[in-house]
Design an enzyme around this catalytic site. Structure first.
Site, PDB file in Angstrom:
ATOM      1  N   ARG A 183       1.012  -1.241   0.167  1.00 31.06           N
ATOM      2  CA  ARG A 183      -0.039   0.084  -0.022  1.00 31.06           C
ATOM      3  C   ARG A 183       0.841   1.241   0.130  1.00 31.06           C
ATOM      4  NH1 ARG A 183      -2.604  -3.441  -1.636  1.00 31.06           N
ATOM      5  NH2 ARG A 183      -4.483  -4.420  -0.650  1.00 31.06           N
ATOM      6  N   SER A 232     -11.155   0.686   2.371  1.00 31.47           N
ATOM      7  CA  SER A 232     -10.508   0.125   3.606  1.00 31.47           C
ATOM      8  C   SER A 232      -9.953   1.388   4.491  1.00 31.47           C
ATOM      9  CB  SER A 232      -9.459  -0.907   3.207  1.00 31.47           C
ATOM     10  OG  SER A 232      -9.867  -1.944   2.629  1.00 31.47           O
ATOM     11  N   GLU A 302      -5.176   3.703   6.076  1.00 28.61           N
ATOM     12  CA  GLU A 302      -4.760   3.723   4.456  1.00 28.61           C
ATOM     13  C   GLU A 302      -5.485   4.835   3.802  1.00 28.61           C
ATOM     14  OE1 GLU A 302      -6.318   0.192   1.389  1.00 28.61           O
ATOM     15  OE2 GLU A 302      -5.365  -0.392   3.222  1.00 28.61           O
TER      16      GLU A 302
END
Length: 311
Positions: A183, A232, A302
């Site tokens: 990520r 998310s 995130e």
């Protein structure tokens, strides 16, 4: 032209004078909430929608060096704070949405929706890109955070990408130069991605379509995809799942004002209607606090949080 809001001075006249050859739109004090999936947040001091890569490069070459520049895509993985964003906010629109197929390669503009790239690959019989169906948002955001879902990540299929630097020069980066990790990419923060080339593998269109249908069904069954959400919320910690930690901390369904932790998937925050950005962010921080208390693990956001709090 929008009238300036109470928070920001109108920079458009000065910018228009400094950029006489600009082809894109400049809008003063443009509301950003309608452009984000959460539907919250204050305005952009100036919203800029460049016509294409050359227009973006021209603008960046001639902007004042001290003017803050922020890029937003489809607003899926984003909280814009209630005070809005000072400076110039770049939004890549139609001029960055093209998708073309050459052999096993798919070339996509940074403003192209991930799902549309997945569909184009499927129709061309190119396997390996179906996972993009599970990522909300556009290609630019997927590049910036090494977007991934359902067993695939951008780093697995990227060949190269194009970007414009803060001084207006155009760069081409190989996948190796992106420095992808979970990520995250290590490319400089001031790069604005404009296009990407992905390479898949030979596949059967009907089989790829079936895989995408399974991803769609899984998302709809396990995620609040029809709610005002941002995808998310927290990164999965090494060896664990963020949603399990949130659930174990007793946060399923937790509310703060009009913000809520999803009952369906505890790694999603929801705007129940009328929530402020401050409420959503504060709820996320409360979840992080409870998870830290119960597990000792500090969850990392995130979702990107940008802008200034309400004054």
């Amino acid at each position: 032209m929008h009238a300036p809001g109470p928070g920001f001075s109108d920079l458009v006249p000065a910018l228009s004078a400094a950029l006489p050859e600009l082809r894109g739109r400049l809008v003063a004090n443009a509301p950003l909430a309608p452009l984000t999936w959460f539907r919250v947040g204050g305005p952009a001091q100036v919203l800029f929608e460049p016509a294409d890569e050359a227009d973006l490069a021209y603008a960046l070459t001639h902007l004042p060096a001290d003017l803050a520049v922020t890029v937003i895509g489809l607003g899926s993985n984003l909280i814009v704070r209630d005070g809005g964003l000072p400076g110039l906010v770049v939004r890549l629109g139609k001029g960055f949405g093209t998708i073309t197929v050459e052999g096993l390669d798919v070339q996509a503009g940074a403003g192209a929706a991930d799902v549309k790239v997945a569909r184009a690959a499927a129709e061309a019989g190119i396997g390996g890109l179906a996972f993009l169906r599970g990522i909300p948002g556009a290609i630019g955001g997927a590049l910036r955070m090494n977007g991934g879902a359902y067993g695939g990540e951008v780093k697995d299929v990227l060949v190269s990408c194009r970007a414009v630097t803060r001084n207006g020069s155009v760069r081409v980066l190989s996948a190796a130069e992106m420095g992808f990790t979970y990520r995250h990419c290590a490319a400089p923060d001031d790069l604005i991605f404009t296009a990407a080339r992905f390479r898949g593998a030979p596949g059967v269109p009907a089989e790829i379509a079936a895989e995408m249908a399974r991803i769609t069904a899984s998302r709809e069954a396990t995620q609040p995809v029809k709610s005002r959400t941002g995808g998310s919320t927290f990164k999965n910690p090494e060896g664990g799942k963020a949603w399990q930690l949130v659930d174990a901390a007793g946060c399923r369904g937790l509310t703060l004002g009009r913000a809520q932790v999803s009952d369906l998937h505890t790694n999603f925050l929801i705007n129940l209607g009328g929530a402020t950005a401050a409420e959503i962010e504060a709820l996320g921080e409360e979840v992080r606090r409870r998870v830290r208390e119960t597990s000792g693990i500090a969850l990392e956001w995130e979702i990107k949080r940008i802008g200034i709090p309400a004054g």
